[in-house]
Design an enzyme around this catalytic site. Structure first.
Site, PDB file in Angstrom:
ATOM      1  N   LYS A 118       0.634  -1.342  -0.039  1.00 57.91           N
ATOM      2  CA  LYS A 118       0.034   0.016   0.007  1.00 57.91           C
ATOM      3  C   LYS A 118       0.866   1.264   0.124  1.00 57.91           C
ATOM      4  O   LYS A 118       0.716   2.445  -0.566  1.00 57.91           O
ATOM      5  CB  LYS A 118      -0.954   0.008   1.064  1.00 57.91           C
ATOM      6  CG  LYS A 118      -2.234  -0.817   1.100  1.00 57.91           C
ATOM      7  CD  LYS A 118      -3.054  -0.686   1.982  1.00 57.91           C
ATOM      8  CE  LYS A 118      -4.190  -1.489   2.293  1.00 57.91           C
ATOM      9  NZ  LYS A 118      -5.301  -1.359   3.295  1.00 57.91           N
TER      10      LYS A 118
ATOM     11  N   LYS B 278     -12.234  -4.307  -1.834  1.00 62.47           N
ATOM     12  CA  LYS B 278     -13.176  -3.278  -1.803  1.00 62.47           C
ATOM     13  C   LYS B 278     -12.652  -1.791  -1.956  1.00 62.47           C
ATOM     14  O   LYS B 278     -13.291  -0.912  -2.479  1.00 62.47           O
ATOM     15  CB  LYS B 278     -14.182  -3.396  -0.868  1.00 62.47           C
ATOM     16  CG  LYS B 278     -13.483  -3.128   0.429  1.00 62.47           C
ATOM     17  CD  LYS B 278     -14.695  -3.202   1.644  1.00 62.47           C
ATOM     18  CE  LYS B 278     -14.441  -3.685   2.877  1.00 62.47           C
ATOM     19  NZ  LYS B 278     -13.224  -3.345   3.494  1.00 62.47           N
TER      20      LYS B 278
ATOM     21  N   LYS C   8      -5.857  -9.469  -5.696  1.00 62.43           N
ATOM     22  CA  LYS C   8      -7.116  -9.910  -4.840  1.00 62.43           C
ATOM     23  C   LYS C   8      -8.263  -9.180  -5.075  1.00 62.43           C
ATOM     24  O   LYS C   8      -7.960  -7.961  -5.421  1.00 62.43           O
ATOM     25  CB  LYS C   8      -7.037  -9.899  -3.305  1.00 62.43           C
ATOM     26  CG  LYS C   8      -7.022  -8.799  -2.541  1.00 62.43           C
ATOM     27  CD  LYS C   8      -7.089  -9.003  -1.138  1.00 62.43           C
ATOM     28  CE  LYS C   8      -7.532  -7.483  -0.708  1.00 62.43           C
ATOM     29  NZ  LYS C   8      -7.722  -7.672   0.728  1.00 62.43           N
TER      30      LYS C   8
HETATM   31  P1  AMP Z   1     -11.235  -6.018   4.381  1.00 66.95           P
HETATM   32  O1  AMP Z   1     -12.168  -5.923   3.116  1.00 66.95           O
HETATM   33  O2  AMP Z   1      -9.900  -5.745   4.085  1.00 66.95           O
HETATM   34  O3  AMP Z   1     -11.511  -4.998   5.739  1.00 66.95           O
HETATM   35  O4  AMP Z   1     -11.312  -7.520   4.972  1.00 66.95           O
HETATM   36  C1  AMP Z   1     -12.289  -7.850   5.602  1.00 66.95           C
HETATM   37  C2  AMP Z   1     -12.339  -9.683   5.593  1.00 66.95           C
HETATM   38  O5  AMP Z   1     -12.452  -9.984   4.544  1.00 66.95           O
HETATM   39  C3  AMP Z   1     -10.909 -10.041   5.976  1.00 66.95           C
HETATM   40  O6  AMP Z   1     -11.148 -11.096   6.831  1.00 66.95           O
HETATM   41  C4  AMP Z   1     -10.239  -9.918   4.867  1.00 66.95           C
HETATM   42  O7  AMP Z   1      -9.127 -11.117   4.872  1.00 66.95           O
HETATM   43  C5  AMP Z   1     -11.346 -10.864   3.873  1.00 66.95           C
HETATM   44  N1  AMP Z   1     -11.071 -10.472   2.411  1.00 66.95           N
HETATM   45  C6  AMP Z   1     -11.124  -9.431   1.907  1.00 66.95           C
HETATM   46  N2  AMP Z   1     -10.856  -9.316   0.446  1.00 66.95           N
HETATM   47  C7  AMP Z   1     -10.897 -10.781   0.332  1.00 66.95           C
HETATM   48  C8  AMP Z   1     -10.814 -11.515  -0.817  1.00 66.95           C
HETATM   49  N3  AMP Z   1     -10.725 -10.956  -1.962  1.00 66.95           N
HETATM   50  N4  AMP Z   1     -10.940 -12.893  -0.699  1.00 66.95           N
HETATM   51  C9  AMP Z   1     -10.889 -13.468   0.527  1.00 66.95           C
HETATM   52  N5  AMP Z   1     -11.048 -12.801   1.416  1.00 66.95           N
HETATM   53  C10 AMP Z   1     -10.979 -11.391   1.523  1.00 66.95           C
END
Ligand code: AMP
Ligand code: TRP
Length: 333
Positions: A112, A200, A197
């Protein structure tokens, strides 16, 4: 009883990756078998450039979506991180436990920060210390298990190191947690860029399926997913990442464990994509419907968050007070 903690950042609309990698297990397994806390970790959303009004909106939306996905306030605790002061209090103590080298080694920070510098921007100090705040989130609740997608495993490892170090230096204070992740779906990739990946916080793109996307939007995104130049359908994550991602999504939607088995049922990309599109649309349908109901009742969502914060505070407060004393801070009279 096992204590579980996990969180999601309100930096963008929740995606299929969030759901398959984390949220679905929170709903179907974690809240059923453990004392589980789930947090909208809004302080983490301030580590990058952000629009205050948008963060506020996304926090409420994430809470609504998690309830729509099936988190049940009678079975788990759902709350907003900034409503509970203990996270910030403990984070500072852990900054006094971690080293700057440890922070700079975090893969997510390097990625990042690198991207931000390439754009000519500046990197907030909080982006560097973010894993310490995450460790505070986890350790404040005497957490045993942290269900996350693959990208967060390194941060949970760091949390373990900090807990062990703190306990060794200042006496036993924290439970040492471990990460858990799903058999498939732990890393859903961007449909247009299958080597990164589905995140969001990335620009809203045709490669990201959002949980609230209309069925036709989901179909279009899946049908246009980048696949590889081969023609046959085989599961090979390294050589055929686009195809492998679709197979994994289909396996995860159907609860199957093995994408290689799923591949055997297909002779063409077209048929596979159609099935993936329908599987995702059906997976998301009940969630969208329930979300529409809940949006009409914001007072209910607020009430859930208020109760959740009260419960969370009651757990975290004594743990963080204990850590203050252990580190040598004089209790207020
Ligand atoms: P975040 O969107 O970074 O707040 O992630 C929230 C949760 O979703 C965390 O446990 C991440 O590891 C999981 N997560 C986010 N993006 C992915 C993805 N593309 N595939 C699998 N898990 C994800
Ligand atoms: N860092 C996590 C992510 O980007 C979100 C998060 C913050 C989290 N605190 C947490 C996840 C504590 C699990 C436990 O996805």
């Amino acid at each position: 009883m096992t204590r579980i903690f996990s969180g999601v950042k309100p930096t963008g609309h929740l995606t299929l990756g969030n759901y398959l990698g984390a949220v679905r297990r929170w709903v179907q397994e974690d809240q059923q078998r453990a004392d589980a806390l789930f947090s909208i970790v809004d302080l983490h959303a301030l580590t990058v450039e952000h629009d205050p009004a948008r963060v506020r909106r996304l926090s409420r939306q994430a809470a609504t979506l998690l309830l729509a996905a099936g988190l049940d306030p009678a079975r788990c605790t759902l709350f907003v991180q900034s409503h509970v002061d203990e996270h910030a209090r403990l984070s500072y103590l852990l900054e006094c436990t971690a080293t700057d080298g440890e922070m700079r080694r975090m893969v997510q920070y390097k990625e990042k920060a690198g991207r931000e510098r390439d754009r000519g921007g500046s990197v907030r100090l909080s982006l560097l210390t973010y894993p310490v705040l995450m460790a505070a989130d986890i350790l404040a609740y005497e957490t045993d298990e942290v269900p996350v997608g693959d990208d967060q495993v390194q941060h949970v490892e760091l949390t373990r190191d900090l807990a062990v170090r703190f306990n060794q230096r200042y006496g036993h204070t924290f439970t040492v947690p471990k990460a858990t992740h799903p058999a498939v779906g732990a890393r859903v990739m961007n449909l247009q860029e299958p080597t990164s990946k589905m995140g969001k916080s990335d620009d809203s793109g045709p490669g990201i399926v959002y949980l609230l996307d209309e069925p036709d939007v989901v179909r279009r995104k899946v049908m246009r997913a980048v696949t590889d130049s081969g023609r046959d359908v085989v599961y090979d994550r390294d050589e055929r990442p686009g195809l492998a991602n679709l197979l994994e999504v289909l396996a995860a939607c159907g609860g199957a464990a093995d994408p290689a088995e799923v591949a055997k049922g297909y002779a063409s990309y077209g048929a596979l994509k159609r099935d993936v599109a329908e599987a995702v649309v059906e997976l998301l349908r009940p969630l969208r419907e329930r979300h529409a109901e809940l949006v009409a009742d914001p007072a209910y969502v607020d009430g859930v968050l208020r109760d959740g914060a009260d419960r969370a505070r009651a757990i975290a407060r004594p743990v963080v007070d204990r850590a203050y004393r252990a580190m040598g801070l004089l209790p207020a009279g």
